[in-house]
Design a protein around this motif. Structure first.
Motif, PDB file in Angstrom:
ATOM      1  N   LYS A  50       5.313   0.720  17.043  1.00 21.28           N
ATOM      2  CA  LYS A  50       5.123   1.572  15.869  1.00 21.28           C
ATOM      3  C   LYS A  50       3.793   1.312  15.168  1.00 21.28           C
ATOM      4  O   LYS A  50       3.499   1.925  14.148  1.00 21.28           O
ATOM      5  CB  LYS A  50       6.266   1.351  14.869  1.00 21.28           C
ATOM      6  CG  LYS A  50       7.635   1.755  15.384  1.00 21.28           C
ATOM      7  CD  LYS A  50       7.718   3.260  15.643  1.00 21.28           C
ATOM      8  CE  LYS A  50       9.141   3.659  16.036  1.00 21.28           C
ATOM      9  NZ  LYS A  50       9.246   5.123  16.283  1.00 21.28           N
ATOM     10  N   ARG A  51       2.979   0.420  15.740  1.00 21.87           N
ATOM     11  CA  ARG A  51       1.691   0.045  15.125  1.00 21.87           C
ATOM     12  C   ARG A  51       1.892  -0.379  13.676  1.00 21.87           C
ATOM     13  O   ARG A  51       1.141   0.001  12.774  1.00 21.87           O
ATOM     14  CB  ARG A  51       0.673   1.199  15.169  1.00 21.87           C
ATOM     15  CG  ARG A  51       0.163   1.527  16.543  1.00 21.87           C
ATOM     16  CD  ARG A  51       1.155   2.302  17.377  1.00 21.87           C
ATOM     17  NE  ARG A  51       0.580   3.554  17.886  1.00 21.87           N
ATOM     18  CZ  ARG A  51       1.281   4.475  18.524  1.00 21.87           C
ATOM     19  NH1 ARG A  51       2.586   4.299  18.709  1.00 21.87           N
ATOM     20  NH2 ARG A  51       0.710   5.567  18.957  1.00 21.87           N
ATOM     21  N   GLY A  52       2.954  -1.151  13.469  1.00 25.90           N
ATOM     22  CA  GLY A  52       3.332  -1.552  12.125  1.00 25.90           C
ATOM     23  C   GLY A  52       2.615  -2.799  11.650  1.00 25.90           C
ATOM     24  O   GLY A  52       1.873  -3.452  12.390  1.00 25.90           O
ATOM     25  N   ARG A  53       2.866  -3.131  10.401  1.00 27.44           N
ATOM     26  CA  ARG A  53       2.248  -4.312   9.786  1.00 27.44           C
ATOM     27  C   ARG A  53       3.298  -5.041   8.953  1.00 27.44           C
ATOM     28  O   ARG A  53       4.031  -4.425   8.180  1.00 27.44           O
ATOM     29  CB  ARG A  53       1.076  -3.917   8.891  1.00 27.44           C
ATOM     30  CG  ARG A  53       0.440  -5.084   8.139  1.00 27.44           C
ATOM     31  CD  ARG A  53      -0.851  -4.661   7.460  1.00 27.44           C
ATOM     32  NE  ARG A  53      -0.648  -3.620   6.469  1.00 27.44           N
ATOM     33  CZ  ARG A  53      -0.274  -3.844   5.198  1.00 27.44           C
ATOM     34  NH1 ARG A  53      -0.057  -5.081   4.794  1.00 27.44           N
ATOM     35  NH2 ARG A  53      -0.140  -2.846   4.354  1.00 27.44           N
ATOM     36  N   ASP A  56       6.416   8.184   0.573  1.00 32.09           N
ATOM     37  CA  ASP A  56       6.945   7.136   1.455  1.00 32.09           C
ATOM     38  C   ASP A  56       8.465   7.004   1.312  1.00 32.09           C
ATOM     39  O   ASP A  56       9.014   7.139   0.214  1.00 32.09           O
ATOM     40  CB  ASP A  56       6.328   5.773   1.112  1.00 32.09           C
ATOM     41  CG  ASP A  56       4.991   5.522   1.789  1.00 32.09           C
ATOM     42  OD1 ASP A  56       4.598   6.327   2.647  1.00 32.09           O
ATOM     43  OD2 ASP A  56       4.350   4.498   1.453  1.00 32.09           O
ATOM     44  N   LEU A  88       6.339   5.095  12.224  1.00 31.28           N
ATOM     45  CA  LEU A  88       4.989   4.906  12.750  1.00 31.28           C
ATOM     46  C   LEU A  88       4.074   4.418  11.632  1.00 31.28           C
ATOM     47  O   LEU A  88       4.018   5.007  10.556  1.00 31.28           O
ATOM     48  CB  LEU A  88       4.461   6.218  13.324  1.00 31.28           C
ATOM     49  CG  LEU A  88       3.103   6.145  14.032  1.00 31.28           C
ATOM     50  CD1 LEU A  88       3.201   5.309  15.301  1.00 31.28           C
ATOM     51  CD2 LEU A  88       2.583   7.549  14.339  1.00 31.28           C
ATOM     52  N   ARG A  89       3.369   3.327  11.885  1.00 28.93           N
ATOM     53  CA  ARG A  89       2.487   2.665  10.920  1.00 28.93           C
ATOM     54  C   ARG A  89       3.243   2.222   9.656  1.00 28.93           C
ATOM     55  O   ARG A  89       2.690   2.186   8.562  1.00 28.93           O
ATOM     56  CB  ARG A  89       1.289   3.542  10.559  1.00 28.93           C
ATOM     57  CG  ARG A  89       0.512   3.996  11.792  1.00 28.93           C
ATOM     58  CD  ARG A  89      -0.876   4.500  11.506  1.00 28.93           C
ATOM     59  NE  ARG A  89      -1.472   5.095  12.696  1.00 28.93           N
ATOM     60  CZ  ARG A  89      -1.949   4.420  13.744  1.00 28.93           C
ATOM     61  NH1 ARG A  89      -1.932   3.103  13.734  1.00 28.93           N
ATOM     62  NH2 ARG A  89      -2.470   5.057  14.781  1.00 28.93           N
ATOM     63  N   GLY A  90       4.487   1.872   9.836  1.00 30.38           N
ATOM     64  CA  GLY A  90       5.280   1.348   8.727  1.00 30.38           C
ATOM     65  C   GLY A  90       4.816  -0.034   8.323  1.00 30.38           C
ATOM     66  O   GLY A  90       4.226  -0.780   9.113  1.00 30.38           O
ATOM     67  N   ARG A  91       5.076  -0.385   7.074  1.00 28.95           N
ATOM     68  CA  ARG A  91       4.660  -1.685   6.535  1.00 28.95           C
ATOM     69  C   ARG A  91       5.881  -2.448   6.045  1.00 28.95           C
ATOM     70  O   ARG A  91       6.803  -1.864   5.472  1.00 28.95           O
ATOM     71  CB  ARG A  91       3.692  -1.517   5.350  1.00 28.95           C
ATOM     72  CG  ARG A  91       2.306  -0.994   5.723  1.00 28.95           C
ATOM     73  CD  ARG A  91       2.238   0.518   5.684  1.00 28.95           C
ATOM     74  NE  ARG A  91       2.442   1.036   4.331  1.00 28.95           N
ATOM     75  CZ  ARG A  91       2.922   2.236   4.060  1.00 28.95           C
ATOM     76  NH1 ARG A  91       3.293   3.065   5.036  1.00 28.95           N
ATOM     77  NH2 ARG A  91       3.063   2.641   2.807  1.00 28.95           N
ATOM     78  N   ASP A 100       8.933   3.873   5.948  1.00 31.68           N
ATOM     79  CA  ASP A 100       7.482   3.717   5.772  1.00 31.68           C
ATOM     80  C   ASP A 100       7.131   2.365   5.164  1.00 31.68           C
ATOM     81  O   ASP A 100       6.118   1.762   5.524  1.00 31.68           O
ATOM     82  CB  ASP A 100       6.942   4.829   4.871  1.00 31.68           C
ATOM     83  CG  ASP A 100       7.132   6.208   5.474  1.00 31.68           C
ATOM     84  OD1 ASP A 100       6.636   6.435   6.600  1.00 31.68           O
ATOM     85  OD2 ASP A 100       7.791   7.049   4.831  1.00 31.68           O
ATOM     86  N   LEU A 158       6.989  -3.700  15.823  1.00 32.63           N
ATOM     87  CA  LEU A 158       5.687  -3.702  15.147  1.00 32.63           C
ATOM     88  C   LEU A 158       4.579  -3.272  16.096  1.00 32.63           C
ATOM     89  O   LEU A 158       3.563  -2.691  15.672  1.00 32.63           O
ATOM     90  CB  LEU A 158       5.384  -5.101  14.604  1.00 32.63           C
ATOM     91  CG  LEU A 158       6.241  -5.586  13.437  1.00 32.63           C
ATOM     92  CD1 LEU A 158       6.035  -7.083  13.218  1.00 32.63           C
ATOM     93  CD2 LEU A 158       5.920  -4.809  12.168  1.00 32.63           C
ATOM     94  N   GLN A 208       0.828  -1.213   0.000  1.00 35.47           N
ATOM     95  CA  GLN A 208       0.000   0.000   0.000  1.00 35.47           C
ATOM     96  C   GLN A 208       0.864   1.266   0.000  1.00 35.47           C
ATOM     97  O   GLN A 208       0.682   2.185   0.794  1.00 35.47           O
ATOM     98  CB  GLN A 208      -0.970  -0.015   1.182  1.00 35.47           C
ATOM     99  CG  GLN A 208      -1.938  -1.172   1.144  1.00 35.47           C
ATOM    100  CD  GLN A 208      -2.874  -1.232   2.329  1.00 35.47           C
ATOM    101  OE1 GLN A 208      -2.899  -0.329   3.173  1.00 35.47           O
ATOM    102  NE2 GLN A 208      -3.659  -2.300   2.427  1.00 35.47           N
TER     103      GLN A 208
END
Length: 334
Positions: free
Chosen positions: A269-272, A148, A238-241, A218, A266, A143
């Motif tokens: 950083k609220r990552g995925r 990014d 933060l919110r990295g994928r 990112d 993860l 995504q």
């Protein structure tokens, strides 16, 4: 036409790199096409890291190659004679040819004729699994958004070099490629337009990531796993994928593989982190191929192939992926 069909079969399961004991050359009669079948001569083989995983006795998204079975792999074959309406002599077909000289193509085997104007090498590279993996892994799974910071490992390989170019086209703020050696790093920067490079052979990857991506990563497109994956986890924004495409660093030594230390990032950083298999996107290949065709026509994306001559050299060609001996897509010209 030769009157024999050379077949490279799996003689024993490898421990480490593929060697002379792993694959055995056999000869058989050239198969004769029956009703609804076409005889095709294999011209090119796609050499991909996943072939090495299929040689192990481990269940995956496809079953392991059986002992004494032709080594599985995609390729392009030219139709010589046909009893099938959908195939004509001279057509180039794409499918799972395996490592051999001749195949029988039919509706059941799923071979597809290449569109006019698409060369065999492009069909195995940008228009094939390599390009599709890069496209959907980056855009759909990862995504990616404009601006990014994108990091790609295995960046001088077939998939990695394509990922970096598509990220630039899609407006990434910075594309950082991790590759092995000064020559490869120069190539992805000077020829493909990566913004920055990290030579994992001579540089501290974690330290360079902190320098080049001070605000975090990112999107990380992972082709290698291991220590480089761990370093990127440690520098996640933060919110990295993280897109898990391959783990080539461990394919030859599964026993010593270790889980990442920095996985807890993860959480903070609220990552995925997500894996994917390109077979899930088969019905969407035309949309990606249309975009890539457009980028090729404008010069926004480049194709690079590393050609190895001779069917008998397919095992050595596979090993190039693990020694770093290739730049771009490895293809065997049978």
């Amino acid at each position: 036409m030769a009157d024999r069909n050379r077949r490279l079969v799996l003689a024993e399961r490898p421990s480490g790199m593929v060697d002379e004991q792993t694959v055995r050359v056999e000869e058989s009669d050239v198969p004769q096409p029956g009703p609804g079948e076409a005889l095709a001569r294999v011209r090119y083989l796609s050499i991909d890291p996943t072939i090495r995983t299929w040689m192990d006795d481990v269940q995956g998204y496809l079953p392991p190659i059986a002992l004494d079975e032709v080594v599985r792999g995609a390729g392009v074959a030219e139709v010589l004679e046909s009893n099938a309406e959908q195939y004509r002599p001279g057509d180039l077909l794409f499918g799972f040819t395996g490592w051999q000289d001749y195949v029988l193509a039919s509706e059941a085997t799923g071979y597809q004729a290449l569109p006019k104007g698409v060369s065999a090498t492009l069909a195995l590279n940008l228009f094939g699994v390599t390009g599709m993996t890069a496209y959907f892994g980056l855009i759909d799974v990862g995504q990616m958004q404009e601006g990014d910071v994108v990091v790609v490992s295995g960046a001088a390989g077939a998939t990695g070099s394509t990922v970096g170019q598509i990220a630039k086209i899609k407006g990434a703020g910075k594309v950082i490629g991790i590759a092995g050696g000064e020559r490869k790093c120069s190539w992805i920067a000077d020829e493909l337009g990566f913004d920055a490079t990290i030579d994992y052979k001579s540089e501290n990857v974690a330290a360079r990531l902190r320098e080049l991506a001070p605000d975090g990563i990112d999107l990380y497109f992972d082709n290698v796993g291991g220590e480089i994956l761990d370093a990127c986890l440690g520098q996640l924004a933060l919110r990295g994928r993280i897109v898990l495409c391959g783990a080539i660093s461990g394919y030859n030594d599964r026993a010593s593989a270790r889980g990442p230390v920095n996985y807890s990032n993860l959480i903070t950083k609220r990552g995925r982190m997500q894996g994917f298999i390109i077979l899930d996107y088969l019905d969407r290949f035309p949309e990606a191929q249309a975009d890539i065709a457009g980028w090729l026509s404008t010069g926004e994306i480049k194709s690079a192939e590393h050609i190895v001559a001779g069917l008998e050299n397919a095992p050595e060609a596979l090993n190039l992926l693990f020694t770093g001996g290739n730049t771009g897509k490895v293809i065997v010209e049978v």
